[in-house]
Design a protein around this motif. Sequence first.
Motif, short mmCIF file in Angstrom:
data_model
loop_
_atom_site.label_atom_id
_atom_site.label_comp_id
_atom_site.label_asym_id
_atom_site.label_seq_id
_atom_site.Cartn_x
_atom_site.Cartn_y
_atom_site.Cartn_z
N LEU A 152 -33.76 -12.09 -37.60
CA LEU A 152 -33.89 -12.65 -38.95
C LEU A 152 -33.30 -11.70 -39.98
CD1 LEU A 152 -37.55 -14.06 -38.89
CD2 LEU A 152 -35.41 -15.20 -38.26
N VAL A 153 -33.54 -10.40 -39.80
CA VAL A 153 -33.03 -9.41 -40.74
C VAL A 153 -31.54 -9.18 -40.54
CG1 VAL A 153 -33.29 -7.04 -41.57
CG2 VAL A 153 -35.30 -8.31 -40.79
N THR A 174 -29.08 -11.50 -42.28
CA THR A 174 -28.84 -11.28 -43.70
C THR A 174 -27.92 -10.09 -43.95
OG1 THR A 174 -30.76 -9.82 -44.02
CG2 THR A 174 -31.13 -12.19 -44.20
N LEU A 234 -34.71 -21.60 -38.73
CA LEU A 234 -33.30 -21.22 -38.87
C LEU A 234 -32.37 -22.42 -38.96
CD1 LEU A 234 -32.71 -18.11 -36.57
CD2 LEU A 234 -32.71 -18.22 -39.05
N PHE A 247 -34.18 -22.02 -45.36
CA PHE A 247 -34.31 -20.59 -45.09
C PHE A 247 -33.16 -20.12 -44.19
CE2 PHE A 247 -38.56 -21.69 -46.34
CZ PHE A 247 -39.04 -20.57 -46.99
N GLY A 248 -33.02 -20.79 -43.05
CA GLY A 248 -32.00 -20.39 -42.10
C GLY A 248 -30.60 -20.51 -42.65
N TRP A 294 -30.03 -17.71 -45.10
CA TRP A 294 -29.89 -16.40 -44.46
C TRP A 294 -28.51 -16.23 -43.83
CZ3 TRP A 294 -35.34 -16.94 -41.87
CH2 TRP A 294 -36.31 -16.56 -42.80
N TYR A 315 -34.59 -14.65 -50.89
CA TYR A 315 -34.47 -14.93 -49.45
C TYR A 315 -34.31 -13.66 -48.63
CZ TYR A 315 -34.59 -19.88 -50.35
OH TYR A 315 -35.02 -21.13 -50.72
N LEU A 316 -33.75 -12.62 -49.22
CA LEU A 316 -33.77 -11.32 -48.54
C LEU A 316 -35.20 -10.83 -48.38
CD1 LEU A 316 -30.81 -9.25 -50.08
CD2 LEU A 316 -31.11 -9.88 -47.69
N ALA A 376 -36.95 -12.76 -45.65
CA ALA A 376 -36.50 -12.41 -44.30
C ALA A 376 -37.28 -11.21 -43.76
CB ALA A 376 -35.01 -12.12 -44.29
N TYR A 377 -37.40 -10.17 -44.56
CA TYR A 377 -38.14 -8.98 -44.13
C TYR A 377 -39.64 -9.26 -44.01
CZ TYR A 377 -34.06 -5.97 -44.70
OH TYR A 377 -32.82 -5.38 -44.56
N ALA A 379 -40.26 -11.35 -40.86
CA ALA A 379 -40.09 -10.43 -39.73
C ALA A 379 -41.35 -9.58 -39.56
CB ALA A 379 -38.87 -9.54 -39.95
#
Length: 335
Positions: free
Chosen positions: A74-75, A78, A201, A206-207, A210, A230-231, A234-235, A238
């Motif tokens: 996920l990270v 990005t 995703l 979201f997906g 990213w 959205y960054l 993502a974190y 995760a």
Amino acid sequence: MSTPRELTTRRFAAVGRLPFLRGMLDQLGLLPVLLIALLIFFSIASPNFFTRANLSTILTQALFLIIVSVAQTLVLLTGGFDLSMGSSIALVSIVVGLQLLDHPNTPTTGLALATLVAIAVATGIGALNGLFVSLFRVPPFIVTLAMMTAVSGLALHVSRGVPIFGLPNYFSSTLYTGKVLSIPVPWLVTILVLLAMYVVLHWTRFGRYWYAIGSNAEAARLSGIAVRLYLFLAYTIAGVLVGITGLLLTARVGSGEPTLGASFPLESIAAAVLGGVSIRGGEGNLFGAALGAVFLVMLRNGMDIMGISTYTQMIITGGLLILAVIIDNWVHRER
């Protein structure tokens, strides 16, 4: 000449139209072939490798790395990465261990609080990473390296450098050896994580966002995407997955360990990149990362059976990560 919005829109459409099987083959590349070759090699090298018990052990051991690799993916999508996942797992293990010691005879309360604490701690760490990366624009390497150091020190401080033993028996018997509908809990959780993250995703914004941010953050911003938000998400998401992993790993070892999961950050990056996730961002899929995790665990298991030292195994794993990055660079040059 196409505008950034048009380019991003075309990319979203291409992702949506890409057939599942074709996309998988395009992303996984030679990894399935390498996995089969590894299976054949170790089967010939040792009669103890290709047995039902050992293959079951490999898959069970791979489950935890699979979840962390999904979180890392996920990270990576990005354009970043997270080096603090291992120390987050360690802190989760310690906090969960302390929480369980306070509820030795109340399984329902103990499990509920342990789960909430595990997810809350790891999610908080992930959210802090996302805050510094997105809001303050600190490079992910600096942020997550600093977080790894700080959280690792906190885990050692809280535990005073020693494991927390004496956890209630219901903890491991429920979350590690327990079953739901005849499916072991770690297997069930991993399957649900993969399915949920696949939906996120490929079937939600979201997906798509990213992927767009990892491909070209500036074009994504000009297209109206809230890149910083959205960054951060993502974190944070995760972090949720890391918390789940820390909880399951603690149930597996049966104690709170201040160094649990130390190798997971690099192994998860290696698994994801081997599975076709680009270190540059914007490319890859969860199932490639999961297959990469199985590959690494199978490699380690085979080397253990053959009597290869731990130090040599570390050298080989590091070499694989370098090779994966070289291949990733080569693929992008060809494109």
